[in-house]
Design a protein around this motif. Structure first.
Motif, PDB file in Angstrom:
ATOM      1  N   VAL A  31      21.917 -31.342  26.737  1.00  0.00           N
ATOM      2  CA  VAL A  31      21.340 -30.021  26.965  1.00  0.00           C
ATOM      3  C   VAL A  31      20.138 -29.765  26.061  1.00  0.00           C
ATOM      4  CG1 VAL A  31      22.745 -28.700  25.307  1.00  0.00           C
ATOM      5  CG2 VAL A  31      21.981 -27.602  27.422  1.00  0.00           C
ATOM      6  N   ASN A  34      17.499 -23.839  25.823  1.00  0.00           N
ATOM      7  CA  ASN A  34      18.799 -24.450  25.509  1.00  0.00           C
ATOM      8  C   ASN A  34      19.722 -23.375  24.954  1.00  0.00           C
ATOM      9  OD1 ASN A  34      18.545 -24.314  22.543  1.00  0.00           O
ATOM     10  ND2 ASN A  34      16.913 -25.827  22.798  1.00  0.00           N
ATOM     11  N   ARG A  94      19.179 -30.123  17.987  1.00  0.00           N
ATOM     12  CA  ARG A  94      19.101 -31.583  17.944  1.00  0.00           C
ATOM     13  C   ARG A  94      19.649 -32.109  16.612  1.00  0.00           C
ATOM     14  NH1 ARG A  94      14.711 -34.095  21.588  1.00  0.00           N
ATOM     15  NH2 ARG A  94      13.892 -32.395  22.855  1.00  0.00           N
ATOM     16  N   GLU A 116      23.543 -31.324  16.093  1.00  0.00           N
ATOM     17  CA  GLU A 116      24.389 -32.211  16.888  1.00  0.00           C
ATOM     18  C   GLU A 116      24.672 -33.509  16.129  1.00  0.00           C
ATOM     19  OE1 GLU A 116      25.622 -32.040  20.630  1.00  0.00           O
ATOM     20  OE2 GLU A 116      25.917 -30.339  19.279  1.00  0.00           O
ATOM     21  N   ASP A 142      23.939 -33.692  22.453  1.00  0.00           N
ATOM     22  CA  ASP A 142      24.259 -33.173  23.781  1.00  0.00           C
ATOM     23  C   ASP A 142      22.980 -33.169  24.625  1.00  0.00           C
ATOM     24  OD1 ASP A 142      24.717 -31.341  25.999  1.00  0.00           O
ATOM     25  OD2 ASP A 142      26.477 -30.626  24.925  1.00  0.00           O
ATOM     26  N   GLY A 157      32.006 -26.740  19.243  1.00  0.00           N
ATOM     27  CA  GLY A 157      32.411 -27.724  20.237  1.00  0.00           C
ATOM     28  C   GLY A 157      33.183 -28.892  19.656  1.00  0.00           C
ATOM     29  N   ARG A 158      33.199 -29.001  18.313  1.00  0.00           N
ATOM     30  CA  ARG A 158      33.885 -30.132  17.672  1.00  0.00           C
ATOM     31  C   ARG A 158      35.002 -29.674  16.737  1.00  0.00           C
ATOM     32  NH1 ARG A 158      28.639 -31.162  18.581  1.00  0.00           N
ATOM     33  NH2 ARG A 158      28.036 -33.246  19.341  1.00  0.00           N
ATOM     34  N   GLY A 170      28.405 -34.194  14.815  1.00  0.00           N
ATOM     35  CA  GLY A 170      29.030 -35.381  15.383  1.00  0.00           C
ATOM     36  C   GLY A 170      29.577 -36.298  14.317  1.00  0.00           C
ATOM     37  N   SER A 194      27.130 -26.320  17.573  1.00  0.00           N
ATOM     38  CA  SER A 194      27.566 -27.719  17.494  1.00  0.00           C
ATOM     39  C   SER A 194      28.944 -27.845  16.869  1.00  0.00           C
ATOM     40  CB  SER A 194      26.547 -28.532  16.689  1.00  0.00           C
ATOM     41  OG  SER A 194      25.296 -28.568  17.330  1.00  0.00           O
TER      42      SER A 194
END
Length: 325
Positions: A21, A49, A57, A60, A19, A92-93, A64, A89
């Motif tokens: 951000v 952040n 970092r 994510e 992301d 959001g998924r 992902g 992280s």
């Protein structure tokens, strides 16, 4: 350059799944610090952040990949920052995230993990006991275990910081990196050696949690029976052999600093840069304070890696009201 587990092409690819951000964080020369440290100092600010640390970092990249083709449930052990990042992280998924932590971890970090929707299990011991419990949960439930620094995604996610630093080199000639589990140091160090080999990579760890630094100097894994430091985010006792192997390739030096220097570093970052940071984030400044002659006349970059701190403890450490001068 000798081989590490990391790959520069994969690190570049990681930027595309993180992301934004968490990316392209501020890097600026902090002239107000320089009279106190005797050298030019640039700050790489990894705290502005949603999880207030660089760990997002790496998580994510992990989350992902899990969202694409992995299990929908994941567990990790954390001193607090990795847990927050994985919770953010994963949320959001649509991942089911469990974090195992010591009940003695910083309260603000634990509260934030809960607020981000992760399940939180506390153990009556230190971070190493939390690691054992997280591994047991993963085996029993058949879910993904995220092991910070061992899992290459955490290292290569952190390594994207190195890409941003390398883009500005040779404006600085050394980078100071907090050393805990090793993801940040091996990630950034790998990129520096690949893309900016003239930059000296110096890792910094508290004298009260010296396992990985001792291991680097002796070129073999050295464990410790206990830790004694306010820098809870870097207080490991059992270095991971694969991480040490990478660190031996990418680090030019590893140094230990005293607690008083860590506190002095936090105070300087507050008073001269207006930054409230956790102890781990002040390790680079502490290293300069303890060895001014080494850095005199040089331009040093330091990574401010986290700002999740218990405010009552912080006030006691810096001995001042929270109003930057």
């Amino acid at each position: 350059m000798q081989q590490t587990r990391l790959d520069t092409a994969r690190i570049r690819a990681a930027r595309r799944v993180i992301d934004p951000v968490f990316l392209d964080t501020a890097l600026y020369r902090c002239e107000a610090l320089e009279p106190h440290l005797g050298c030019a100092v640039s700050i790489k600010l990894e705290t502005a952040n949603p999880v207030r640390s660089f760990k997002g970092r790496g998580t994510e990249v992990v989350a992902g990949r899990l969202a694409q083709d992995g299990p929908r449930a994941v567990v990790c052990a954390s001193a607090g920052n990795l847990g927050q990042a994985l919770a953010w992280s994963g949320r959001g998924r649509g991942l089911d995230v469990t974090v195992v932590a010591s009940r003695f971890a910083t309260r603000a970090k634990l509260d934030r993990i809960r607020a981000l929707g992760a399940g939180l299990e506390l153990v009556d011991g230190d971070h190493e006991l939390a690691r054992e419990r997280a591994a047991a949960i993963a085996r029993h439930e058949g879910i993904r275990l995220v092991e910070d620094s061992l899992d290459i995604e955490t290292c290569e996610g952190a390594a994207t910081i190195g890409l941003e630093l390398a883009a500005t080199a040779p404006s600085f000639d050394a980078v100071l990196i907090a050393l805990g589990g090793g993801a940040l140091a091996t990630g950034v160090g790998h990129v520096m050696k690949a893309l900016a080999p003239g930059v000296e990579v110096i890792c910094v760890q508290p004298a009260g949690a010296p396992a990985l630094t001792r291991s680097w100097h002796r070129r073999r894994v050295v464990t410790t029976a206990a830790t004694d430091t306010i820098a809870d985010g870097v207080a490991g006792r059992y270095p991971i052999p694969a991480v040490l192997a990478d660190l031996l390739v990418v680090a030019d030096d590893a140094v230990l600093v005293e607690e008083a220097s860590i506190v002095a570093g936090m105070r300087l970052l507050f008073e001269q840069a207006g930054l409230v940071v956790e102890p781990s984030a002040a390790l680079g400044v502490a290293a300069i304070l303890e060895d001014r002659d080494r850095f005199a006349g040089r331009h040093v970059a330091t990574l401010v890696c986290g700002a999740n701190v218990d405010m009552d403890a912080y006030r006691r450490w810096i001995g001042a009201p929270l109003h930057p001068s």
